[in-house]
Scaffold this active site. Structure first.
Site, PDB file in Angstrom:
ATOM      1  N   LYS A  77       0.838  -1.207   0.000  1.00 21.57           N
ATOM      2  CA  LYS A  77       0.000   0.000   0.000  1.00 21.57           C
ATOM      3  C   LYS A  77       0.869   1.253   0.000  1.00 21.57           C
ATOM      4  CE  LYS A  77      -3.722  -2.581   2.166  1.00 21.57           C
ATOM      5  NZ  LYS A  77      -4.349  -3.076   3.401  1.00 21.57           N
ATOM      6  N   GLN A  88      -4.059  -1.604   9.758  1.00 24.86           N
ATOM      7  CA  GLN A  88      -3.959  -2.917   9.120  1.00 24.86           C
ATOM      8  C   GLN A  88      -4.551  -3.976  10.058  1.00 24.86           C
ATOM      9  OE1 GLN A  88      -2.877  -3.523   5.929  1.00 24.86           O
ATOM     10  NE2 GLN A  88      -3.548  -5.624   6.266  1.00 24.86           N
ATOM     11  N   ASP A 122     -10.408   3.537   4.632  1.00 26.09           N
ATOM     12  CA  ASP A 122     -10.516   2.075   4.467  1.00 26.09           C
ATOM     13  C   ASP A 122     -11.955   1.620   4.732  1.00 26.09           C
ATOM     14  OD1 ASP A 122      -9.301  -0.335   3.810  1.00 26.09           O
ATOM     15  OD2 ASP A 122      -8.781  -0.830   5.880  1.00 26.09           O
TER      16      ASP A 122
END
Ligand code: NAP
Length: 281
Positions: A49, A93, A116
């Protein structure tokens, strides 16, 4: 046209928009990536990412935390990033280590920076059809369907899996586009009979080659969101090829779209914040 091609077009668009934003406002989009512990797969995902961010002219600020980090410490770190005006998007994450309350950590993300799409606010906005950030993988799948010219309205869509980050939002996004949606999960009775009625089938199970060719309706659109060790999806690719009109490969299907949507939403967040819209709530 593969998922990789569609994702590349999206990444190029985000790079152009990031460049324009810097030129017009002096603001460079910045994504904070928070990683607790050193799980090798998570380390790789975060590196991918950040690498994509760099290539698109998006700054990424990495915040590595030891695996012994407590929920309170993680929440405090994320709240500080939420309050930092130089950070426009936050990615925690996941999965986080088992002793951490993942939901509490997600909810510490300001919805305006939830690029996200993991907060309850973002989920509710999506479910109610309000502007907000979609969960990246389902958002990427919708963009793939659009790129392939698949119109969900009036179709039977079956989503196998109901996780908060993938299956559940996937069904909501299909519903918002007027599909008739059925969710399947580990307690579903006679799963093959349900999947065999799907015009659009999304496999989000996390079990290698779980969906067999004979359980797919001839002419169906099959989206394999699974990613299992050894680059294996949740659909039996060979068997499905004989039935499906359209089948996304693993790798090179859904995966690249997830990162493309993350970057797109980071640029969206920076654009809104640069224009003075600091908070989504
Ligand atoms: P998850 O949280 O483990 O959820 C799996 C879902 O599958 C659950 O809802 C579970 O049902 C259901 N399930 C498990 N066994 C089943 C069975 N025998 N029959 C029917 N349903 C069953 O997984 P996830 O995070 O959603 O991920 C799913 C897959 O997508 C994984 O392969 C993951 O690696 C992949 N993924 C890919 C990306 C990407 O960027 N490409 C992103 C995220 C995830 P219950 O709810 O009843 O337990």
């Amino acid at each position: 046209m593969t998922g990789t091609d569609v994702a590349k077009a999206g990444l190029d668009r985000s790079a152009r928009r990031a460049r324009d934003l810097v030129a017009e406002t002096g603001v460079r989009p910045c994504l904070a990536t928070v990683l607790v512990g050193e799980d090798p797969a998570s380390v790789t995902y975060v590196a991918m990412k950040r690498n994509r961010c760099a290539r698109a002219g998006i700054e990424s600020r990495h915040v590595p935390l030891p695996s012994a980090t407590t929920t309170a410490e993680l929440v405090a770190t994320i709240r500080a990033l939420s309050a930092d005006p130089s950070v426009h998007g936050i990615l925690l994450q996941h999965p986080v280590p088992a002793h951490i309350d993942e939901r509490a950590a997600f909810e510490a993300i300001d919805p305006a920076k939830d690029v996200d799409g993991v907060t309850m606010w973002s989920f509710a906005a999506m479910a109610f059809g309000y502007p907000g950030f979609a969960s990246c993988t389902p958002g990427g799948i919708m963009r793939l369907l659009d790129a392939y010219g698949v119109e969900p309205a009036g179709r039977n869509a079956v989503v196998v899996g109901r996780s908060p980050i993938l299956g559940k939002p996937m069904g909501m996004l299909l519903l918002a586009r007027d599909a008739t949606v059925t969710y399947c999960h580990s307690k579903t009775a006679d799963l093959p009979a349900v999947t065999a009625a799907a015009d659009i089938l999304v496999a989000a199970v996390g079990r290698p080659q779980f969906i067999k060719g004979q359980d797919i309706k001839p002419g169906a659109v099959v989206i394999d969101a699974g990613y299992n060790p050894g680059n294996v999806g949740d659909v039996d690719f060979e068997g499905a090829m004989e039935r499906a009109r359209l089948l996304t490969p693993v790798p090179g299907g859904v995966g690249p779209m997830t990162i493309a949507v993350l970057l797109e939403q980071t640029v969206d967040a920076a654009t809104r914040q640069a224009a003075g819209g600091a908070s989504a709530t």
